[in-house]
Motif scaffolding. Sequence first.
Motif, PDB file in Angstrom:
ATOM      1  N   ILE A  59       0.855  -1.199   0.000  1.00 11.09           N
ATOM      2  CA  ILE A  59       0.000   0.000   0.000  1.00 11.09           C
ATOM      3  C   ILE A  59       0.891   1.250   0.000  1.00 11.09           C
ATOM      4  N   GLY A  60       1.958   1.188   0.754  1.00  6.51           N
ATOM      5  CA  GLY A  60       2.878   2.326   0.887  1.00  6.51           C
ATOM      6  C   GLY A  60       2.570   3.154   2.114  1.00  6.51           C
ATOM      7  N   THR A  61       3.612   3.501   2.861  1.00  9.08           N
ATOM      8  CA  THR A  61       3.390   4.230   4.126  1.00  9.08           C
ATOM      9  C   THR A  61       2.781   5.619   3.884  1.00  9.08           C
ATOM     10  N   GLU A  62       3.048   6.205   2.716  1.00 13.70           N
ATOM     11  CA  GLU A  62       2.456   7.522   2.430  1.00 13.70           C
ATOM     12  C   GLU A  62       0.943   7.451   2.253  1.00 13.70           C
ATOM     13  N   ASN A  63       0.457   6.271   2.012  1.00 16.59           N
ATOM     14  CA  ASN A  63      -0.980   6.105   1.817  1.00 16.59           C
ATOM     15  C   ASN A  63      -1.710   5.718   3.097  1.00 16.59           C
ATOM     16  N   VAL A  64      -0.997   5.852   4.206  1.00 17.65           N
ATOM     17  CA  VAL A  64      -1.659   5.812   5.507  1.00 17.65           C
ATOM     18  C   VAL A  64      -1.882   7.272   5.881  1.00 17.65           C
ATOM     19  N   TYR A  65      -3.117   7.673   5.941  1.00 21.10           N
ATOM     20  CA  TYR A  65      -3.426   9.057   6.319  1.00 21.10           C
ATOM     21  C   TYR A  65      -3.706   9.081   7.816  1.00 21.10           C
ATOM     22  N   PHE A  66      -2.871   9.842   8.499  1.00 19.56           N
ATOM     23  CA  PHE A  66      -2.983   9.861   9.957  1.00 19.56           C
ATOM     24  C   PHE A  66      -3.955  10.946  10.397  1.00 19.56           C
ATOM     25  N   VAL A  67      -4.886  10.528  11.206  1.00 21.19           N
ATOM     26  CA  VAL A  67      -5.951  11.426  11.652  1.00 21.19           C
ATOM     27  C   VAL A  67      -5.551  12.024  13.001  1.00 21.19           C
ATOM     28  N   LYS A  68      -5.786  13.305  13.144  1.00 24.33           N
ATOM     29  CA  LYS A  68      -5.450  13.996  14.395  1.00 24.33           C
ATOM     30  C   LYS A  68      -6.248  13.437  15.563  1.00 24.33           C
ATOM     31  N   THR A  69      -5.636  13.539  16.721  1.00 24.39           N
ATOM     32  CA  THR A  69      -6.312  13.079  17.938  1.00 24.39           C
ATOM     33  C   THR A  69      -6.551  14.269  18.857  1.00 24.39           C
ATOM     34  N   GLU A  92     -14.281  14.212  13.195  1.00 27.14           N
ATOM     35  CA  GLU A  92     -14.360  15.244  12.150  1.00 27.14           C
ATOM     36  C   GLU A  92     -13.066  15.263  11.326  1.00 27.14           C
ATOM     37  N   GLU A  93     -11.960  15.019  12.002  1.00 24.79           N
ATOM     38  CA  GLU A  93     -10.679  14.990  11.293  1.00 24.79           C
ATOM     39  C   GLU A  93     -10.587  13.779  10.371  1.00 24.79           C
ATOM     40  N   LEU A  94     -11.209  12.688  10.802  1.00 27.74           N
ATOM     41  CA  LEU A  94     -11.265  11.499   9.938  1.00 27.74           C
ATOM     42  C   LEU A  94     -12.047  11.841   8.669  1.00 27.74           C
ATOM     43  N   GLU A  95     -13.192  12.456   8.866  1.00 25.80           N
ATOM     44  CA  GLU A  95     -14.008  12.877   7.715  1.00 25.80           C
ATOM     45  C   GLU A  95     -13.183  13.772   6.779  1.00 25.80           C
ATOM     46  N   ASN A  96     -12.448  14.711   7.361  1.00 25.61           N
ATOM     47  CA  ASN A  96     -11.599  15.602   6.546  1.00 25.61           C
ATOM     48  C   ASN A  96     -10.564  14.827   5.738  1.00 25.61           C
ATOM     49  N   GLN A  97      -9.940  13.852   6.383  1.00 24.27           N
ATOM     50  CA  GLN A  97      -8.897  13.075   5.697  1.00 24.27           C
ATOM     51  C   GLN A  97      -9.504  12.243   4.567  1.00 24.27           C
ATOM     52  N   ILE A  98     -10.681  11.713   4.813  1.00 20.22           N
ATOM     53  CA  ILE A  98     -11.347  10.933   3.757  1.00 20.22           C
ATOM     54  C   ILE A  98     -11.665  11.844   2.570  1.00 20.22           C
ATOM     55  N   GLN A  99     -12.174  13.043   2.879  1.00 24.79           N
ATOM     56  CA  GLN A  99     -12.464  14.004   1.801  1.00 24.79           C
ATOM     57  C   GLN A  99     -11.190  14.353   1.037  1.00 24.79           C
ATOM     58  N   ARG A 100     -10.113  14.541   1.773  1.00 22.54           N
ATOM     59  CA  ARG A 100      -8.828  14.866   1.139  1.00 22.54           C
ATOM     60  C   ARG A 100      -8.425  13.762   0.153  1.00 22.54           C
ATOM     61  N   LYS A 132     -10.321  11.611  -1.312  1.00 27.44           N
ATOM     62  CA  LYS A 132     -11.240  11.574  -2.452  1.00 27.44           C
ATOM     63  C   LYS A 132     -10.930  12.687  -3.446  1.00 27.44           C
ATOM     64  N   LYS A 133     -10.598  13.857  -2.889  1.00 23.99           N
ATOM     65  CA  LYS A 133     -10.231  14.974  -3.767  1.00 23.99           C
ATOM     66  C   LYS A 133      -8.994  14.643  -4.598  1.00 23.99           C
ATOM     67  N   GLU A 134      -8.112  13.878  -3.989  1.00 29.09           N
ATOM     68  CA  GLU A 134      -6.885  13.481  -4.697  1.00 29.09           C
ATOM     69  C   GLU A 134      -7.146  12.327  -5.676  1.00 29.09           C
ATOM     70  N   ALA A 135      -8.388  11.909  -5.778  1.00 27.67           N
ATOM     71  CA  ALA A 135      -8.778  10.782  -6.640  1.00 27.67           C
ATOM     72  C   ALA A 135      -8.171   9.463  -6.181  1.00 27.67           C
ATOM     73  N   ALA A 136      -7.818   9.420  -4.907  1.00 29.20           N
ATOM     74  CA  ALA A 136      -7.383   8.144  -4.335  1.00 29.20           C
ATOM     75  C   ALA A 136      -8.613   7.401  -3.824  1.00 29.20           C
ATOM     76  N   VAL A 137      -8.424   6.133  -3.461  1.00 31.18           N
ATOM     77  CA  VAL A 137      -9.559   5.306  -3.039  1.00 31.18           C
ATOM     78  C   VAL A 137      -9.431   4.922  -1.564  1.00 31.18           C
ATOM     79  N   PRO A 138     -10.215   5.553  -0.708  1.00 34.70           N
ATOM     80  CA  PRO A 138     -10.235   5.133   0.700  1.00 34.70           C
ATOM     81  C   PRO A 138     -10.822   3.728   0.793  1.00 34.70           C
ATOM     82  N   PHE A 139     -10.239   2.890   1.628  1.00 31.28           N
ATOM     83  CA  PHE A 139     -10.787   1.526   1.744  1.00 31.28           C
ATOM     84  C   PHE A 139     -10.880   1.029   3.175  1.00 31.28           C
TER      85      PHE A 139
END
Lengths: 499, 499
Positions: free
Chosen positions: B209-219, B228-236, B238-245
């Motif tokens: 997957i690659g470590t860069e494709n782990v999006y770390f959510v703020k705590t 809310e930060e998770l939601e933001n990261q998911i939106q990010r 999607k905007k990048e045309a990546a696929v959250p899974f």
Amino acid sequence: MKRNAVLVDGVVLNGPIIDSSSGEKFVEDVYRILMNELVYKASDINQKVCEWQEPEQLKKLLDLNIKDNGEPHEKLLQLCKNVIKYSVKTSHPRFFNQLYAGMDHYSLAARFITEALNPSVYTYEVSPVFILTEEAILKKMIEFLGWKEGDGIFSPGGSVSNMYAVNLARYKYCPDIKQKGLSSAPRLVMFTSEECHYSMKKAAAFLGIGTENVYFVKTDDRGKMIPEELENQIQRAKKEAAVPFLVSATSGTTVLGAFDPLDDIANICEKHKLWFHVDASWGGSALMSQKYRKCLHGIHRADSVAWNPHKMLMAGIQCCALLVRDNSGLLKRCHSAEATYLFQQDKFYDVQYDTGDKSIQCSRRADAFKFWMMWKALGTTGLEERINRALALTRYLASEIKKRDGFELLWEPEYANTCFWYIPPSFRNMEKGPEYWRKFSNVAPTIKERMMKKGSMMVGYQPHRDKVNFFRHIVISPQVSREDMDFVLDEIERLGRDL
Amino acid sequence: MKRNAVLVDGVVLNGPIIDSSSGEKFVEDVYRILMNELVYKASDINQKVCEWQEPEQLKKLLDLNIKDNGEPHEKLLQLCKNVIKYSVKTSHPRFFNQLYAGMDHYSLAARFITEALNPSVYTYEVSPVFILTEEAILKKMIEFLGWKEGDGIFSPGGSVSNMYAVNLARYKYCPDIKQKGLSSAPRLVMFTSEECHYSMKKAAAFLGIGTENVYFVKTDDRGKMIPEELENQIQRAKKEAAVPFLVSATSGTTVLGAFDPLDDIANICEKHKLWFHVDASWGGSALMSQKYRKCLHGIHRADSVAWNPHKMLMAGIQCCALLVRDNSGLLKRCHSAEATYLFQQDKFYDVQYDTGDKSIQCSRRADAFKFWMMWKALGTTGLEERINRALALTRYLASEIKKRDGFELLWEPEYANTCFWYIPPSFRNMEKGPEYWRKFSNVAPTIKERMMKKGSMMVGYQPHRDKVNFFRHIVISPQVSREDMDFVLDEIERLGRDL
């Protein structure tokens, strides 16, 4: 209530809450049972190899249910007796079913120690002895590979060791993959023989390479990879604009016990600059024998080797080394995540001994220790003697098979695997058409069922390539004797002659 | 030479070649040593937690070299004594260093049995008892997750369990990845908190997957993922045309012991149709407590859960379950390779009990059994009592820290982790500038060095986010008492007040 008791949330916090002496007594009682029922009977051929029960029946016998309240010791001790009674005796001299067998007392004693110490091998701080014994045994194994230096780690299985090799190879090819992943990488292709262990496919699936990108190389009639066919497969991948990155040769295939020609494969890997991995999980132990180490001629040219001392060397499951020729820290660079809570760099001792970040695991068992203890106790000559004898017994079995009516040796054994058919009298004059093969393929499963229900021995069977079900017999333990080989053939005849 | 000896390649094949009675005697001798030197002293606070030696010195003391010839029993027994002497006593009531500790006698007895039986858990045929006990314990764990049904497998560690979850999630998203790999897949992105275990990064690297494709959510300031930060990261993503899974929440973070808000995270996963994994390797055991299971509220909505009974529940390393809510065979479809020599379909019993192909391993230890035995012996109430007490002791320690001069509690403990600074008198009136923090960051490592060399206790330390080195204290074992908590603080003061 105790004096000066401190209560938090209604819980008394003074003193320990458990009665150690009761627990200690339980350990002593269980130990005595297992020594008497198992260890002292390990090599007794009058014991059953297994006490077969159908799953539904065994569930009842074991009383699997867990309750809100604990059970009394008396009941638990009976349960332990049943666990031993209904388990397969893999140490029995007539357990020939898998690529492990037997009981080594030195390893067993070492395992009792590690279970009682319960270490996790990641830092020198919490696991000083087991970090050093792992280092010592890896060094010794590396010496037997013929490498001047190297690195390594014990993993939870040959399958995981093979995964390590795949990951190292692709990291070496392109370190960016660790960060970026494979989605922007070209299609990577790895090569192994059609006789390889199934873990190569599992590795390709798990690591995101994809099982279709494992190109299987044809083998000769002995099950050995054909170097020219490897060259052809590499050319095919290149023509497809895919990127070859790894060849995995097998030293000791699972069914036939065949050894790939490592030197020839090394030449091809060198020519194409491919990572050369050897899955010697099963066959690596032949390196201990002056007589048989030639089976692995060329292994000194490998980039990585998987070698499981829990198989032929009887170190106990799990005991699996992944050895790497690189000594520049590749293993760590490829796998590290540098957790600051565990691998602090400001410790007061040399943190090079904190080897845990080479691993994909965090908690990791001290699997190396039992093998170190065994080798220490038996010496290289003791281990060599075992290998030579197991392989001599295998040759004896093969020669007996060739002498007996109704038995057919399918391949001359190269290692400890003997593959053969038993042909019951009623089949001997039948025409070998589709009907014959359909019926004949039931012979081995039926004999297997009968031997399991009788508990007299365990020998595996499988279909393989163009051959319908045949027996695969494995010799490992020094408790096995020529008499057991004769017994196997007699017993198969007894169990199958009416078929 | 024996009568009627059969020789092959110069090897005598009659009878066994080893002297079992000598080996059995060795096992008995080692067992007696380990019971006397270790098990009976496990809860004795007058023993040292460790007998510190520098690596080079310890190498000499252990005599690590392996020779051509074996060593005599006498020498090996001395070696076993040294192994015990110089190993860290992880069962000592004052070992607070890791997320495991203590000694459970029922588990230990069960481990002795499995070591002596040496099973490999892949088929019912070779491992009937351990297949059934694994099934029973998985079912019981699934019940505690609040699932009506499910599937699971024991793996060699929480790290590997997390890898399983990542692989299942992407297989669910796109089963073709198993065959085709990721090179033609879109960029997959997974989400976890910045307080997650480092194995999430290892999983992303290892699985391609690659470590860069782990999006770390703020705590938040308690270390919990902010939905809310998770939601933001998911939106990010999607905007990048990546696929959250996949989203991996943590129940019991490594340093702070924080629990992510599972119910809120489940809502987001549902909304975006993401696989919801919970890494409850550390915190999952709170499910056993009526009082604390609310920490994991919402876990019944998870698609997969990692839960290690070898941590808080003291089952012994390794004991790690990966639990999956899917009951349609996803685990097997995702990981199987269908080896015909092992998973024959023409066996005489119900081959559904041959569960090995759910695993990425081939040989696999019977890790589930020891936990089953413990749970059977202690009952749910016995395990619950332990959890409640460990957490009450933690709260006691935290309250004492708040009372004492020179101690600073960094977070109110949510689980068994207590994070605090000790501030020696000379620091107490210093201005908190860069020089202060530089010097202060040496306090915990220096006290750690002194406690190791004294052998009085072990407590971990680390820097974390904006905090320089602080102690992280973990309570697990029922052998620990309020007196040990007081000792920890007294001892830190004794060791550090001159700094």
